[in-house]
Design a protein around this motif. Sequence first.
Motif, PDB file in Angstrom:
ATOM      1  N   GLY A 112      46.594  -6.120 113.739  1.00 32.20           N
ATOM      2  CA  GLY A 112      45.651  -6.976 113.045  1.00 32.20           C
ATOM      3  C   GLY A 112      44.316  -6.299 112.800  1.00 32.20           C
ATOM      4  N   VAL A 113      43.901  -5.470 113.763  1.00 32.72           N
ATOM      5  CA  VAL A 113      42.647  -4.735 113.665  1.00 32.72           C
ATOM      6  C   VAL A 113      42.984  -3.261 113.588  1.00 32.72           C
ATOM      7  CG1 VAL A 113      40.450  -4.209 114.786  1.00 32.72           C
ATOM      8  CG2 VAL A 113      41.432  -6.502 114.985  1.00 32.72           C
ATOM      9  N   GLY A 114      42.424  -2.557 112.607  1.00 31.54           N
ATOM     10  CA  GLY A 114      42.786  -1.166 112.388  1.00 31.54           C
ATOM     11  C   GLY A 114      41.671  -0.194 112.701  1.00 31.54           C
ATOM     12  N   GLY A 115      42.030   1.097 112.700  1.00 40.83           N
ATOM     13  CA  GLY A 115      41.081   2.158 112.995  1.00 40.83           C
ATOM     14  C   GLY A 115      40.664   2.952 111.771  1.00 40.83           C
ATOM     15  N   ASP A 116      41.192   2.624 110.606  1.00 40.75           N
ATOM     16  CA  ASP A 116      40.774   3.276 109.365  1.00 40.75           C
ATOM     17  C   ASP A 116      39.622   2.481 108.758  1.00 40.75           C
ATOM     18  OD1 ASP A 116      42.860   4.949 109.816  1.00 40.75           O
ATOM     19  OD2 ASP A 116      44.029   4.370 108.052  1.00 40.75           O
ATOM     20  N   LEU A 117      38.689   3.204 108.124  1.00 41.26           N
ATOM     21  CA  LEU A 117      37.569   2.508 107.499  1.00 41.26           C
ATOM     22  C   LEU A 117      37.184   3.197 106.203  1.00 41.26           C
ATOM     23  CD1 LEU A 117      35.465   0.257 107.692  1.00 41.26           C
ATOM     24  CD2 LEU A 117      33.962   1.862 108.874  1.00 41.26           C
ATOM     25  N   PRO A 118      37.494   2.597 105.051  1.00 42.01           N
ATOM     26  CA  PRO A 118      37.024   3.123 103.772  1.00 42.01           C
ATOM     27  C   PRO A 118      35.649   2.563 103.423  1.00 42.01           C
ATOM     28  CG  PRO A 118      38.583   1.343 103.400  1.00 42.01           C
ATOM     29  CD  PRO A 118      38.433   1.470 104.892  1.00 42.01           C
ATOM     30  N   GLU A 119      34.778   3.410 102.887  1.00 45.40           N
ATOM     31  CA  GLU A 119      33.432   3.003 102.488  1.00 45.40           C
ATOM     32  C   GLU A 119      33.143   3.539 101.099  1.00 45.40           C
ATOM     33  OE1 GLU A 119      30.780   1.307 103.895  1.00 45.40           O
ATOM     34  OE2 GLU A 119      30.408   2.069 105.910  1.00 45.40           O
ATOM     35  N   VAL A 120      32.559   2.717 100.243  1.00 46.23           N
ATOM     36  CA  VAL A 120      32.106   3.147  98.926  1.00 46.23           C
ATOM     37  C   VAL A 120      30.717   2.561  98.714  1.00 46.23           C
ATOM     38  CG1 VAL A 120      32.561   3.179  96.453  1.00 46.23           C
ATOM     39  CG2 VAL A 120      34.480   3.158  98.055  1.00 46.23           C
ATOM     40  N   TYR A 121      29.758   3.426  98.374  1.00 51.54           N
ATOM     41  CA  TYR A 121      28.395   2.932  98.170  1.00 51.54           C
ATOM     42  C   TYR A 121      27.645   3.843  97.196  1.00 51.54           C
ATOM     43  CZ  TYR A 121      27.186   6.547 101.644  1.00 51.54           C
ATOM     44  OH  TYR A 121      27.041   7.736 102.317  1.00 51.54           O
ATOM     45  N   LEU A 160      35.873   8.095 104.024  1.00 49.07           N
ATOM     46  CA  LEU A 160      37.108   7.578 104.616  1.00 49.07           C
ATOM     47  C   LEU A 160      37.244   8.153 106.015  1.00 49.07           C
ATOM     48  CD1 LEU A 160      39.674   5.941 104.446  1.00 49.07           C
ATOM     49  CD2 LEU A 160      40.800   7.881 103.350  1.00 49.07           C
ATOM     50  N   SER A 161      37.302   7.278 106.999  1.00 51.76           N
ATOM     51  CA  SER A 161      37.392   7.712 108.390  1.00 51.76           C
ATOM     52  C   SER A 161      38.655   7.173 109.040  1.00 51.76           C
ATOM     53  CB  SER A 161      36.166   7.235 109.173  1.00 51.76           C
ATOM     54  OG  SER A 161      36.114   5.814 109.162  1.00 51.76           O
ATOM     55  N   ASP A 162      39.069   7.857 110.090  1.00 46.39           N
ATOM     56  CA  ASP A 162      40.262   7.478 110.857  1.00 46.39           C
ATOM     57  C   ASP A 162      39.937   7.729 112.320  1.00 46.39           C
ATOM     58  OD1 ASP A 162      42.720   6.981 111.920  1.00 46.39           O
ATOM     59  OD2 ASP A 162      43.785   8.535 110.827  1.00 46.39           O
ATOM     60  N   VAL A 163      39.829   6.667 113.105  1.00 45.08           N
ATOM     61  CA  VAL A 163      39.481   6.820 114.510  1.00 45.08           C
ATOM     62  C   VAL A 163      40.743   6.917 115.347  1.00 45.08           C
ATOM     63  CG1 VAL A 163      37.415   5.442 114.087  1.00 45.08           C
ATOM     64  CG2 VAL A 163      39.398   4.368 115.134  1.00 45.08           C
ATOM     65  N   SER A 164      40.617   7.538 116.507  1.00 42.84           N
ATOM     66  CA  SER A 164      41.768   7.682 117.388  1.00 42.84           C
ATOM     67  C   SER A 164      42.181   6.332 117.945  1.00 42.84           C
ATOM     68  CB  SER A 164      41.422   8.636 118.536  1.00 42.84           C
ATOM     69  OG  SER A 164      40.300   8.145 119.261  1.00 42.84           O
ATOM     70  N   GLY A 165      43.479   6.196 118.210  1.00 42.34           N
ATOM     71  CA  GLY A 165      43.992   4.956 118.764  1.00 42.34           C
ATOM     72  C   GLY A 165      44.319   3.935 117.697  1.00 42.34           C
ATOM     73  N   MET A 200      36.880  -1.127 117.468  1.00 42.81           N
ATOM     74  CA  MET A 200      35.540  -0.994 118.027  1.00 42.81           C
ATOM     75  C   MET A 200      34.910   0.332 117.625  1.00 42.81           C
ATOM     76  SD  MET A 200      36.139  -2.612 121.830  1.00 42.81           S
ATOM     77  CE  MET A 200      34.437  -2.356 122.327  1.00 42.81           C
ATOM     78  N   LEU A 201      35.700   1.424 117.625  1.00 40.91           N
ATOM     79  CA  LEU A 201      35.179   2.713 117.183  1.00 40.91           C
ATOM     80  C   LEU A 201      34.823   2.675 115.693  1.00 40.91           C
ATOM     81  CD1 LEU A 201      37.113   5.689 118.848  1.00 40.91           C
ATOM     82  CD2 LEU A 201      34.679   5.149 118.963  1.00 40.91           C
ATOM     83  N   ALA A 202      35.651   1.969 114.914  1.00 40.04           N
ATOM     84  CA  ALA A 202      35.368   1.838 113.487  1.00 40.04           C
ATOM     85  C   ALA A 202      34.062   1.080 113.273  1.00 40.04           C
ATOM     86  CB  ALA A 202      36.523   1.121 112.790  1.00 40.04           C
ATOM     87  N   ALA A 203      33.799   0.077 114.103  1.00 33.21           N
ATOM     88  CA  ALA A 203      32.546  -0.671 113.996  1.00 33.21           C
ATOM     89  C   ALA A 203      31.361   0.230 114.344  1.00 33.21           C
ATOM     90  CB  ALA A 203      32.582  -1.883 114.915  1.00 33.21           C
ATOM     91  N   PHE A 204      31.539   1.097 115.349  1.00 35.27           N
ATOM     92  CA  PHE A 204      30.490   2.067 115.682  1.00 35.27           C
ATOM     93  C   PHE A 204      30.204   2.965 114.489  1.00 35.27           C
ATOM     94  CE2 PHE A 204      30.185   6.638 116.560  1.00 35.27           C
ATOM     95  CZ  PHE A 204      28.878   6.711 117.054  1.00 35.27           C
ATOM     96  N   LEU A 205      31.262   3.444 113.856  1.00 36.32           N
ATOM     97  CA  LEU A 205      31.105   4.331 112.705  1.00 36.32           C
ATOM     98  C   LEU A 205      30.338   3.638 111.587  1.00 36.32           C
ATOM     99  CD1 LEU A 205      31.850   6.998 111.244  1.00 36.32           C
ATOM    100  CD2 LEU A 205      33.903   5.845 110.450  1.00 36.32           C
ATOM    101  N   LYS A 206      30.681   2.376 111.346  1.00 37.60           N
ATOM    102  CA  LYS A 206      30.020   1.613 110.289  1.00 37.60           C
ATOM    103  C   LYS A 206      28.512   1.555 110.534  1.00 37.60           C
ATOM    104  CE  LYS A 206      29.835  -1.493 106.875  1.00 37.60           C
ATOM    105  NZ  LYS A 206      30.250  -1.260 105.478  1.00 37.60           N
ATOM    106  N   ALA A 207      28.133   1.373 111.779  1.00 35.89           N
ATOM    107  CA  ALA A 207      26.715   1.232 112.114  1.00 35.89           C
ATOM    108  C   ALA A 207      26.011   2.585 112.207  1.00 35.89           C
ATOM    109  CB  ALA A 207      26.572   0.472 113.431  1.00 35.89           C
ATOM    110  N   ALA A 208      26.725   3.620 112.648  1.00 44.14           N
ATOM    111  CA  ALA A 208      26.083   4.898 112.963  1.00 44.14           C
ATOM    112  C   ALA A 208      26.001   5.864 111.792  1.00 44.14           C
ATOM    113  CB  ALA A 208      26.814   5.570 114.130  1.00 44.14           C
ATOM    114  N   PHE A 209      26.897   5.725 110.807  1.00 46.76           N
ATOM    115  CA  PHE A 209      26.865   6.659 109.680  1.00 46.76           C
ATOM    116  C   PHE A 209      25.662   6.347 108.798  1.00 46.76           C
ATOM    117  CE2 PHE A 209      27.933   8.273 105.493  1.00 46.76           C
ATOM    118  CZ  PHE A 209      28.446   9.526 105.782  1.00 46.76           C
TER     119      PHE A 209
END
Length: 361
Positions: free
Chosen positions: A164-173, A183-188, A195-204
């Motif tokens: 239900g919750v994934g580790g891939d995160l596409p961003e376009v801005y 485009l990122s892919d977190v481990s696990g 949770m790592l994807a949420a960190f990436l969203k905030a930290a990038f």
Amino acid sequence: MAIGNYKKILDRLPQGVFVFDRKLRVKFTNAAFRRSFSGEAKLQGTLAQVLGCKEQGVCGMGAACGYCAFLRVMQASVAERCEQSETIHTTVNHGDHTDKISMRIRVLPIDEKGKLFLGLTDGTYHTEIEKEMLSAQQMQRRLLPAGKSMGGVNYAYMYIPRFGVGGDLPEVYELQGQTYGVLSDVSGKGISAGMLAAFLKAAFDKKQPNLAVALSNLNEKFSELNQDERSYITVSAVRIDKREGVLRYSVAGHNVPILLKNSFGINEIEAPAPPISNWMPGYVYKENEMPFEAGDVLVMLTDGVTECVNSVGEQFGIERVESVLMQSHGAEDFIGKLKSALKVFSGGEYSDDITAVAFDL
């Protein structure tokens, strides 16, 4: 022990607990039971009140009451004065939405005279987890790109999480008149990956025009998390300058190349570099560039696409992706055809998150 202390103990149980009398009037519900149903659920009252039921009229006499599994098993236990156990399927109201859930309910007499009955709902705890997962899914969906065009560049993407919750995160801005794709892919997988994807969203840093600097800064922020060596993030990032006709890119450990389809065929763009991790502290990433022409199509994808397997264990591979790209007329057409090809190839069963983003240059 005082009654109040017993109630405190029951409120700490992960299983739902309720007590009712022979007239089906609920005398007590514990915290887990109330959390699993409507926010309007009561500590005690009629069955409808504690379940947050919207049926009008007297509880048990409404048009839909004959279908109430809770009512059915409670009535059976009262009538026979013995334990009743059943797996029930019911709908739970959560205010703005309803959930269909399954749980096992046990009802048994507390005393020999059958004046009070105890109900236990095994599975209420799991329902709580499912509700949290639903909230996480809704939150993650809000992180996904919102439209089909950014900075004058049309794009399309596919995002299919393994769970239900994934580790891939596409961003376009857009920044300074240029279109950025990350485009990122977190481990696990699952919640930890989300949770790592949420960190990436905030930290990038999306205000940093240079992608290499943005990735280097992200690497420093990641080190502050003190993750072990099993945690890492791979990233491919591009910025599209339509005015100059230049594509700039930077890659952090992303083992699937960026594909650029043009009049000469397909270029596989690779830039070997370590992922965002604690493996190489202080690593400085580089930004590369290459020209493009109107009509070119840019594709980024995670390894869930190329490593998608069929029933005999064969991987989809980069060659099949390129074949689909060669047969496509633009970004949206490519994403549609790739999604269909993956579904046919795997039978709709995926072992990893599946994400791809395509841009019409």
